[in-house]
Structure formats: C-alpha cells, structure tokens
Design a protein around this motif. Sequence first.
Motif, PDB file in Angstrom:
ATOM      1  N   ARG A   8      -1.776  86.287  27.444  1.00  0.00           N
ATOM      2  CA  ARG A   8      -0.782  85.262  27.785  1.00  0.00           C
ATOM      3  C   ARG A   8       0.438  85.353  26.874  1.00  0.00           C
ATOM      4  O   ARG A   8       1.572  85.234  27.337  1.00  0.00           O
ATOM      5  N   THR A   9       0.220  85.553  25.603  1.00  0.00           N
ATOM      6  CA  THR A   9       1.337  85.630  24.653  1.00  0.00           C
ATOM      7  C   THR A   9       1.207  86.865  23.753  1.00  0.00           C
ATOM      8  O   THR A   9       1.592  86.835  22.586  1.00  0.00           O
ATOM      9  N   GLY A  10       0.641  87.925  24.307  1.00  0.00           N
ATOM     10  CA  GLY A  10       0.501  89.131  23.507  1.00  0.00           C
ATOM     11  C   GLY A  10      -0.058  90.277  24.325  1.00  0.00           C
ATOM     12  O   GLY A  10      -0.365  90.129  25.514  1.00  0.00           O
ATOM     13  N   VAL A  12      15.344  81.819  20.303  1.00  0.00           N
ATOM     14  CA  VAL A  12      14.829  82.531  19.132  1.00  0.00           C
ATOM     15  C   VAL A  12      13.442  83.064  19.502  1.00  0.00           C
ATOM     16  O   VAL A  12      12.548  82.294  19.872  1.00  0.00           O
ATOM     17  N   LEU A  13      13.292  84.384  19.418  1.00  0.00           N
ATOM     18  CA  LEU A  13      12.053  85.052  19.795  1.00  0.00           C
ATOM     19  C   LEU A  13      11.479  85.807  18.610  1.00  0.00           C
ATOM     20  O   LEU A  13      12.228  86.336  17.777  1.00  0.00           O
ATOM     21  N   VAL A  14      10.159  85.887  18.558  1.00  0.00           N
ATOM     22  CA  VAL A  14       9.465  86.600  17.486  1.00  0.00           C
ATOM     23  C   VAL A  14       8.466  87.578  18.108  1.00  0.00           C
ATOM     24  O   VAL A  14       7.731  87.210  19.041  1.00  0.00           O
ATOM     25  N   ALA A  41      -1.586  86.132  14.474  1.00  0.00           N
ATOM     26  CA  ALA A  41      -0.918  84.990  15.093  1.00  0.00           C
ATOM     27  C   ALA A  41       0.508  84.932  14.580  1.00  0.00           C
ATOM     28  O   ALA A  41       0.812  85.383  13.466  1.00  0.00           O
ATOM     29  N   ALA A  42       1.394  84.383  15.395  1.00  0.00           N
ATOM     30  CA  ALA A  42       2.796  84.223  15.008  1.00  0.00           C
ATOM     31  C   ALA A  42       3.294  82.889  15.522  1.00  0.00           C
ATOM     32  O   ALA A  42       2.873  82.411  16.578  1.00  0.00           O
ATOM     33  N   ALA A  43       4.197  82.268  14.769  1.00  0.00           N
ATOM     34  CA  ALA A  43       4.777  80.992  15.183  1.00  0.00           C
ATOM     35  C   ALA A  43       6.183  80.893  14.617  1.00  0.00           C
ATOM     36  O   ALA A  43       6.516  81.540  13.612  1.00  0.00           O
ATOM     37  N   TYR A  55       3.403  87.500  20.318  1.00  0.00           N
ATOM     38  CA  TYR A  55       4.724  86.912  20.534  1.00  0.00           C
ATOM     39  C   TYR A  55       4.752  85.442  20.118  1.00  0.00           C
ATOM     40  O   TYR A  55       3.729  84.750  20.104  1.00  0.00           O
ATOM     41  N   ALA A  56       5.974  84.965  19.824  1.00  0.00           N
ATOM     42  CA  ALA A  56       6.223  83.543  19.608  1.00  0.00           C
ATOM     43  C   ALA A  56       7.651  83.255  20.056  1.00  0.00           C
ATOM     44  O   ALA A  56       8.490  84.155  20.135  1.00  0.00           O
ATOM     45  N   SER A  57       7.908  81.978  20.344  1.00  0.00           N
ATOM     46  CA  SER A  57       9.237  81.590  20.809  1.00  0.00           C
ATOM     47  C   SER A  57       9.508  80.156  20.395  1.00  0.00           C
ATOM     48  O   SER A  57       8.582  79.331  20.294  1.00  0.00           O
TER      49      SER A  57
END
Length: 610
Positions: free
Chosen positions: A511-513, A565-567, A578-580, A527-529
């Motif tokens: 879902r996010t990776g 802003v995206l990571v 994990a990323a935030a 990913y993070a946003s």
Amino acid sequence: MKKLTTHPRLLAGEEELARLRRAPEMPAMAQAHKDLVRNARRYLRKRKLTWGGKRPDPSGLGTAREMIDRYIALATAFRKTGDQRLRDAALEYIQELDALKAGRLLAQKRMQGFWLSDGEECAGIAIVYDWLYDFLSEAQRATLVDLCRKRLFAGGLKQCRKGGQWWFGKRFSNWNAVCAGGLGMLCLAMYDDCPEARRILPHVEKSLAEFMTPLRQTDGGWPEGLGYWIYGMTYAFGYMLSWERSTGEVHPLMKLPATKKTLNFPFDFFPNGKPAGFGDNDRFFACPFHYLAATRFKLERVKGAIDKHMADAGRGMGGLMGGPSIACVLHPGTASQQIKTERQVAKVRKGLGWGLIADSMPEPRLYLSIRGGSTTHEHAHLDLLSFRVLVGKEWLIENGRNGPYLHPTAFSQHRFKINELNATYKNTLLINGVGPLPGSATDKEQAVRGQGCYGVRMDASSAMAVQDCFCARLALMVDDSALVVIDRVQTPDNSRVEARMHSYHDVAFGRTGAMIRGETESLRVTYASLEPAGLFRATTIPATPTHPSATMMRWSPLSVHTETVLVTLLTPGRPKAAAAIARDGRNFLVTVTIKGVTREIRVRPSLMLV
C-alpha cells in the motif's frame, strides 16, 4: 612549429614499442597480447567484415571502424612479430577503405562532409604510418601520403577552419575532438612529408582549444556523458600526447588544471565497475589513452583504478583508435597497486551538476547518482532530479533505458517526444504530469552533511512547467546503510505532484511501499507523504518494442495541493522499515526507522538540513 622528433612519435616511441616483445606480468594484458596476434592472423585469412548484410550500416561508420581496427591491429602485430605479411595487409586495408569511401560511401561522404569516419580514419592511418615508418619503402610511404592528400587533407583544408564544418570549434561536442584530433594526428605523422599537414595544424589547435577549455566550467566533467567522454577524449588526448612527444614540449592545453581533473571524472560515476551516468551513451571501460594520460600526469590512483577494472573484468582495454591493440604498446604489462578508498562520499561536480552519494568508493555497498545541470547539451535527456540506485553490483533503480538511436527523430526537433528521452520514464518529479522542460537547468546543486547523514540537494524550480513554483529534492545517506529522498513542491495553484521510480527487476507492491528483488540483491522501498497519498503501478512502453519494459512506481498524493512533501526510504535487503513526515513549526521532521533504530531528520522548507 620547429622540426619534429624522428618516427615513431605518435603516442609511443621505440622504447614503448619494445614492450610488444616482452611477456606482460598482468594476466589481462598477457591475454591482450595473445589476442593481438591471433586477431591479426585471422584478418589475414578472413577478409569478410561483420558489418553489412544482416548487420545494416547505411552510414558506413561501422564498416570504417572495423577496417581501421584491423589495420591498426595488423600494423601493431607486425611490430611484435616482424611478419611482413601483416604489414602488407595493413596497407591493403587502408587502400580498401579509401576505395570504399570513393565508391559505395561517396554519397554519405558528400552529405556529411569531413565527419567522424574521416577523423577516425586519419588517426588510424597516422598510427600505422608513424609506427611502421622505418619499415616502409619510399614508394609505400608515397602511396599513403598521396592517398591522404587527395581526400583527407583536401577535406581538412576546406572544412577544419572557421566557416567550414559545424563541428569546428564546437564546445562540448565529441565531433570536434574526433574530427580535429584525428586530423591533427595525421598532420603530425606526415608533417615532414606533406605541406598540407603544416597548414592544417594551426586550425586543429584552434578547434581543440574550444573542446578542452570548457572543462574549466565543469570541474573536468563532461555533459555528453561517460560514453562520449571516452569517444572525444580518445582523439583529443591522442593528439595532445602525440604533439608533446613530437615536439618535446608541453602542450598548452595540458597545462590547464581541468585537463588533469577530467581523467578522474569517470570514476565518480563508475561504482563497482558499473556506469552510473546520464544521457544517451552511459558506457565506460578501460582505454589506452586514459592510461597513457594518467601516466603523463603521474596519476597513480587513476592507473590503479584502470588496472583493477581490467583485472576484475578479466580482459584488456577497449575503445576506438585500435584500443585493444595499442594498449599492448601503451601499457607496461605490470599492474599499478594504488587504489584510493573514500568513505561517506557526497559530492557534486560543479558546473556539470551531477552528484553522487556512496557509503564508500570505488566499491560501495550502496550508491546513488543524481542528475543536475543542463538539458541543453548534445545527448542529454530531460532527466533533471532523476537518480539511480546501485546495491552491491546490481542496479535496482534505473531510469527508463533508451534503446538504439532512432534516426532521424532522435536528433531532430522531435527528439524529446521519445519517452525514453523525456521525463516520462525518468526517476524524477512531475507537476501536473509534466517534468523538467527542454532547455532547462537546475538552479542549484550542493553537497550537504548533517548528524548521521550526508547527501546532495538540488533545486530545479525554474526547470518546471509551472511558473513561480518551488521544486527541490534532497537525497541523503543515513547511517551509511539507507537512502532517504525528500521532495518538496510548492505551486501558486493546486497541483498534482508525482515522484516516479523505475526498476527492471521484480517489484512486489504494497500500500505504501514495495520490495524490489534483483538476482543477488534486494531493496525495500518505503514511502511517506505530508498528505494522504497512494502508490500506483505502471509499465513503460519502449519505443523499440523488442527492448524490455520497466516497472514504474508512482507515488502521489490522492488529491491536488499547493504544497506537496514526499519521502522515499530505500533500504538494502529486507529489513523492517518505516518512514513518516510531519510539520515541525516552520520546518519538517522526517522520521525513518530501520531494524528498530530511529533517526530524525529536520529540514527547512528549502530542504536544507536544520
């Protein structure tokens, strides 16, 4: 110019040519010597070329190169063995190529004028004439001089001058070096025997000055890319090194600090023996001119890097101008042992704009190259802000690969309509579906360092299609073990922003990776946003249908915003990660967790580290 030294004087003298009769200690060079003799004897028996027929060659450039390589190999093998059949065959090949250009390739010659094929031919004849000078009869020398006067020198007089060919004095163009440098080598070889040679040389000097002096603007880097660096520098250094040996003086262009610096340039973008550059021709390999120039400048670490590459590859040198053959003369046969290891590398080639991040060089565990600079140079793509990631010896994240040149479109006003050349298949940012524009450049590139991290920041605001926007990317190595890419885009109106990445390996989406699995390595993408976002899958459609497609990872907010802003966190292997990202007053706080260890990174709205 004063009287030149005696033959041989191009690239090598009798002392270097004597190496042909000694057994090299280095296995790769020992094999190169064996290949030289074996190939030369094969060229005696089998004259049929590989180009033509099932391998089309409408311009004749491939045919010419094959014949040039053959007559240089035959001449060099003659100096090694003394077999006169090899010498005679070399002369026959030269005459055959001349006849071919006066026949089947005449139309191409008239269309192109004095072009790449002629520059390469000049250099090849120059080496044969010079290295065999004392073994040729007066009649044989006269035949070669007459051949060159009728076509090559006649073309050089007319077109290697202001108002002549377009490449004359052209900056950042491999054509300049190949055509002028090759012609210059022929002038040096026949300087005493042909008055045209003495008339042409001043024009060669003017043209090559415009090729070499711009290196001062790019810290020795080359915007056409690694492959065209090899191509142009082969003939530029071939001429300058031959000029120095012929005159006994230091060539003025060899006094420029950037001339020495450029010999180090390729190794920033050659981690673990893998080319890591940008543009049409991303290739690099060991070349004899590079080794000879490094010897001239006493760059032992460059020589060591070249020798290590040969040892790792298990073969000798390559390249045009008879590279595999003349390497047997220009390389001493013993390996240099000096290899410099750098740790925690983050640098940008000033003026060129290309950057890199690595835990160590030249053998990193994790490496990222990132593209800044200009899109205006020949062979450049619309790939500003794009990056590539190497894990071990595997490219797990790449830009979409461009296939063979699609003539004439690839060099026309429609060039950037080919998706492999525009931003569509690049690992860059798109605003409202549009990436960096033709004719654009990054506004700033800089190396940055913080606590536990180091990397490269690039601002490409003016390169984007939206006016008055801010668009920047910060790529960081964290704890020498993972990469974090932070993107921030601000626009006057609500806009859709997307960060794309591509891989030619298996990609499993979450879902996010995602998890990228290569043949020996893997890479976890997290990913993070700042706003709710989604990860979407797509597949590239190469312009050449037989070429492989890449998997595209599209990370984008689910709605439009004035600020995005995206990571992207890239972790080798398969560790939990994990990323935030969150606002931290006027700044931003990026948190990454790898194997239970958390690192906080604070950045300003400009994406400068706090």
